[in-house]
Design a protein around this motif. Structure first.
Motif, PDB file in Angstrom:
ATOM      1  N   MET A   1     -22.949  49.090  57.918  1.00 16.76           N
ATOM      2  CA  MET A   1     -23.282  47.933  57.093  1.00 16.76           C
ATOM      3  C   MET A   1     -22.807  48.155  55.663  1.00 16.76           C
ATOM      4  N   GLU A   2     -22.465  47.074  54.983  1.00 18.93           N
ATOM      5  CA  GLU A   2     -22.013  47.152  53.597  1.00 18.93           C
ATOM      6  C   GLU A   2     -22.904  46.308  52.703  1.00 18.93           C
ATOM      7  N   PHE A   3     -23.055  46.757  51.459  1.00 27.03           N
ATOM      8  CA  PHE A   3     -23.709  45.964  50.434  1.00 27.03           C
ATOM      9  C   PHE A   3     -22.635  45.420  49.500  1.00 27.03           C
ATOM     10  N   PHE A   4     -22.950  44.307  48.852  1.00 22.95           N
ATOM     11  CA  PHE A   4     -22.022  43.689  47.921  1.00 22.95           C
ATOM     12  C   PHE A   4     -22.637  43.734  46.528  1.00 22.95           C
ATOM     13  N   LEU A   5     -22.030  44.508  45.624  1.00 20.77           N
ATOM     14  CA  LEU A   5     -22.512  44.636  44.256  1.00 20.77           C
ATOM     15  C   LEU A   5     -21.928  43.497  43.423  1.00 20.77           C
ATOM     16  N   LEU A   6     -22.786  42.609  42.936  1.00 19.28           N
ATOM     17  CA  LEU A   6     -22.311  41.463  42.163  1.00 19.28           C
ATOM     18  C   LEU A   6     -21.779  41.860  40.797  1.00 19.28           C
ATOM     19  N   GLY A   7     -22.291  42.978  40.266  1.00 20.11           N
ATOM     20  CA  GLY A   7     -21.800  43.443  38.962  1.00 20.11           C
ATOM     21  C   GLY A   7     -22.094  42.449  37.860  1.00 20.11           C
ATOM     22  N   PHE A   8     -21.084  42.159  37.041  1.00 12.81           N
ATOM     23  CA  PHE A   8     -21.246  41.258  35.899  1.00 12.81           C
ATOM     24  C   PHE A   8     -20.414  39.991  36.087  1.00 12.81           C
ATOM     25  N   SER A   9     -20.531  39.408  37.255  1.00 16.55           N
ATOM     26  CA  SER A   9     -19.742  38.214  37.571  1.00 16.55           C
ATOM     27  C   SER A   9     -20.083  37.032  36.675  1.00 16.55           C
ATOM     28  N   GLU A  10     -21.281  37.060  36.033  1.00 15.57           N
ATOM     29  CA  GLU A  10     -21.665  35.940  35.173  1.00 15.57           C
ATOM     30  C   GLU A  10     -21.167  36.100  33.738  1.00 15.57           C
ATOM     31  N   LEU A  11     -20.640  37.275  33.381  1.00 17.80           N
ATOM     32  CA  LEU A  11     -20.198  37.522  31.998  1.00 17.80           C
ATOM     33  C   LEU A  11     -18.669  37.489  31.912  1.00 17.80           C
ATOM     34  N   LEU A  12     -18.097  36.366  32.242  1.00 18.85           N
ATOM     35  CA  LEU A  12     -16.635  36.262  32.278  1.00 18.85           C
ATOM     36  C   LEU A  12     -16.012  36.452  30.894  1.00 18.85           C
ATOM     37  N   CYS A  13     -16.638  35.917  29.857  1.00 15.22           N
ATOM     38  CA  CYS A  13     -16.054  35.959  28.518  1.00 15.22           C
ATOM     39  C   CYS A  13     -16.180  37.334  27.863  1.00 15.22           C
ATOM     40  N   LEU A  14     -17.187  38.094  28.248  1.00 18.11           N
ATOM     41  CA  LEU A  14     -17.448  39.370  27.566  1.00 18.11           C
ATOM     42  C   LEU A  14     -16.952  40.579  28.350  1.00 18.11           C
ATOM     43  N   ARG A  15     -16.268  40.373  29.449  1.00 20.29           N
ATOM     44  CA  ARG A  15     -15.870  41.479  30.321  1.00 20.29           C
ATOM     45  C   ARG A  15     -15.010  42.503  29.586  1.00 20.29           C
ATOM     46  N   VAL A  16     -13.945  42.031  28.940  1.00 21.91           N
ATOM     47  CA  VAL A  16     -12.999  42.948  28.298  1.00 21.91           C
ATOM     48  C   VAL A  16     -13.678  43.716  27.176  1.00 21.91           C
ATOM     49  N   LEU A  17     -14.455  43.006  26.356  1.00 14.28           N
ATOM     50  CA  LEU A  17     -15.151  43.655  25.241  1.00 14.28           C
ATOM     51  C   LEU A  17     -16.135  44.704  25.743  1.00 14.28           C
ATOM     52  N   LEU A  18     -16.961  44.342  26.742  1.00 15.54           N
ATOM     53  CA  LEU A  18     -17.921  45.298  27.293  1.00 15.54           C
ATOM     54  C   LEU A  18     -17.224  46.491  27.928  1.00 15.54           C
ATOM     55  N   PHE A  19     -16.131  46.240  28.632  1.00 17.01           N
ATOM     56  CA  PHE A  19     -15.394  47.332  29.261  1.00 17.01           C
ATOM     57  C   PHE A  19     -14.904  48.335  28.227  1.00 17.01           C
ATOM     58  N   LEU A  20     -14.303  47.834  27.132  1.00 18.14           N
ATOM     59  CA  LEU A  20     -13.782  48.723  26.088  1.00 18.14           C
ATOM     60  C   LEU A  20     -14.905  49.492  25.409  1.00 18.14           C
ATOM     61  N   ILE A  21     -16.023  48.800  25.137  1.00 23.40           N
ATOM     62  CA  ILE A  21     -17.139  49.462  24.462  1.00 23.40           C
ATOM     63  C   ILE A  21     -17.698  50.589  25.321  1.00 23.40           C
ATOM     64  N   PHE A  22     -17.960  50.281  26.584  1.00 19.65           N
ATOM     65  CA  PHE A  22     -18.599  51.287  27.432  1.00 19.65           C
ATOM     66  C   PHE A  22     -17.618  52.360  27.897  1.00 19.65           C
ATOM     67  N   LEU A  23     -16.332  52.056  27.928  1.00 15.92           N
ATOM     68  CA  LEU A  23     -15.349  53.104  28.202  1.00 15.92           C
ATOM     69  C   LEU A  23     -15.328  54.126  27.076  1.00 15.92           C
ATOM     70  N   VAL A  24     -15.346  53.647  25.838  1.00 17.20           N
ATOM     71  CA  VAL A  24     -15.379  54.558  24.679  1.00 17.20           C
ATOM     72  C   VAL A  24     -16.665  55.381  24.687  1.00 17.20           C
ATOM     73  N   VAL A  25     -17.797  54.710  24.953  1.00 13.13           N
ATOM     74  CA  VAL A  25     -19.087  55.421  24.997  1.00 13.13           C
ATOM     75  C   VAL A  25     -19.084  56.463  26.105  1.00 13.13           C
ATOM     76  N   HIS A  26     -18.508  56.114  27.255  1.00  9.52           N
ATOM     77  CA  HIS A  26     -18.436  57.038  28.387  1.00  9.52           C
ATOM     78  C   HIS A  26     -17.603  58.276  28.029  1.00  9.52           C
ATOM     79  N   LEU A  27     -16.481  58.066  27.381  1.00  9.81           N
ATOM     80  CA  LEU A  27     -15.623  59.194  26.998  1.00  9.81           C
ATOM     81  C   LEU A  27     -16.295  60.077  25.950  1.00  9.81           C
TER      82      LEU A  27
END
Length: 322
Positions: free
Chosen positions: A18-44
């Motif tokens: 069986m598989e689960f489907f992770l919806l993630g941040f499908s509702e944040l279309l406008c902020l995806r790129v900004l959030l990705f860059l912010i949390f990538l920097v924080v992760h590094l």
């Protein structure tokens, strides 16, 4: 919760395919790129900070118990970050969400709970180290021996692993609704429990037991240690000595309050108060922002860590000049 087309406990809800489907941040279309860059920097930054502390402790000529526990804390944070954050970053890239297998979801939950639990137990060990150092300074070297510290470290990891395994098995034995859509970016316990096709409170009992073992009991032990420390410091006549003794506990206190405060808010709640959108954003901060604060707090507040880092930088400069 009401569930559409619930499945019986003996059918595909327990099938390893069986598989689960992770919806993630499908509702944040406008902020995806900004959030990705912010949390990538924080992760590094988190990875770099923990690796730096780990290397500083490993290369140190001597390792007092607090540095030894700090090294273990950095390793736990590294594993914890690598188990959760890449999936969170992927959920910010993939618009439609992502799938995760039954086994993969269970493994991710177990890692998350086990590593978080090991950190809870490790914070207890660190508070005991401060208690012995301040309340029994003459016996410190004998009590906090290298062998005893190693046994404490192993016990912390095994305790987290055991509680994580028990909670994961209890959660994934439940019957799930046919949708299998997890409104989250990883297999967090409340998000998976939300899919359980049951109206009783029994599925919440394993989570409650895990919270008692990983949050309540360790916090009470830490609180007891600091009550004893405070009582001992009251008998110190010198304000300078009292301040110096207490300053060795500040970084540990800051990490403890940060860790237990966030974890308590996330997990010590009934299922009825679960809000997918709110909890997802809180988890994003909890799994990305708080880990980056740990190395910052310890590197700024711990004198031994600062000393080792200065020596490393000095050696690097000398090597570059040569």
């Amino acid at each position: 919760m009401p569930c559409e087309g619930c499945m019986e406990g003996d059918n595909k809800s327990t099938d390893a395919t069986m598989e689960f489907f992770l919806l993630g941040f499908s509702e944040l279309l406008c902020l995806r790129v900004l959030l990705f860059l912010i949390f990538l920097v924080v992760h590094l930054i988190t990875l770099a900070g923990n690796v730096m502390i780990f290397m500083a402790v490993v290369l140190a000529p001597s390792r007092p118990p607090m540095l030894f526990f700090l090294c273990q804390l950095s390793v736990i944070e590294l594993c914890y970050t690598l188990a959760i954050v890449p999936k969170a970053l992927l959920s910010l890239i993939v618009v439609e969400g992502s799938t995760i297998s039954f086994i993969g979801c269970a493994a991710q939950m177990h890692l998350f709970v086990a590593l978080g639990g090991a950190e809870c137990f490790l914070l207890v060990a660190m508070s005991y180290d401060r208690y012995v150092a301040i309340c029994q300074p003459l016996h410190y070297v004998v009590v906090m021996s290298e062998g005893f510290c190693l046994r404490l470290a192993v016990a912390c990891c095994l305790g987290g692993f055991a509680v994580g395994l028990g909670l994961t098995v209890a959660v994934f034995r439940l019957p799930f609704c046919q949708s299998h859509h997890i409104n989250h970016f990883f297999c967090d316990v409340p998000a998976v429990l939300y899919l359980a096709c049951t109206h009783s409170y029994s599925p919440e009992l394993p989570l409650l037991a895990a919270c008692v073992l990983l949050l309540l009991l360790p916090f009470l032990l830490i609180l007891t240690s600091y009550v004893c420390i405070a009582a001992a410091l009251l008998h110190v006549t010198s304000s300078v000595g009292r301040g110096k003794a207490f300053s060795t506990c500040i970084s540990h206190l800051a990490i403890t309050l940060l860790h237990y405060g966030c974890a308590t808010f996330m997990y010590i709640r009934p299922k009825s108060s679960y809000s997918p959108a709110r909890d997802k954003m809180v988890s994003l901060v909890y799994t990305n922002i708080t880990p980056v604060l740990y190395p910052l707090i310890y590197s700024l507040r711990n004198k031994e860590v600062r000393g080792v880092l200065r020596k490393m930088l000095r050696r690097k400069k000398i090597a570059q000049l040569n």
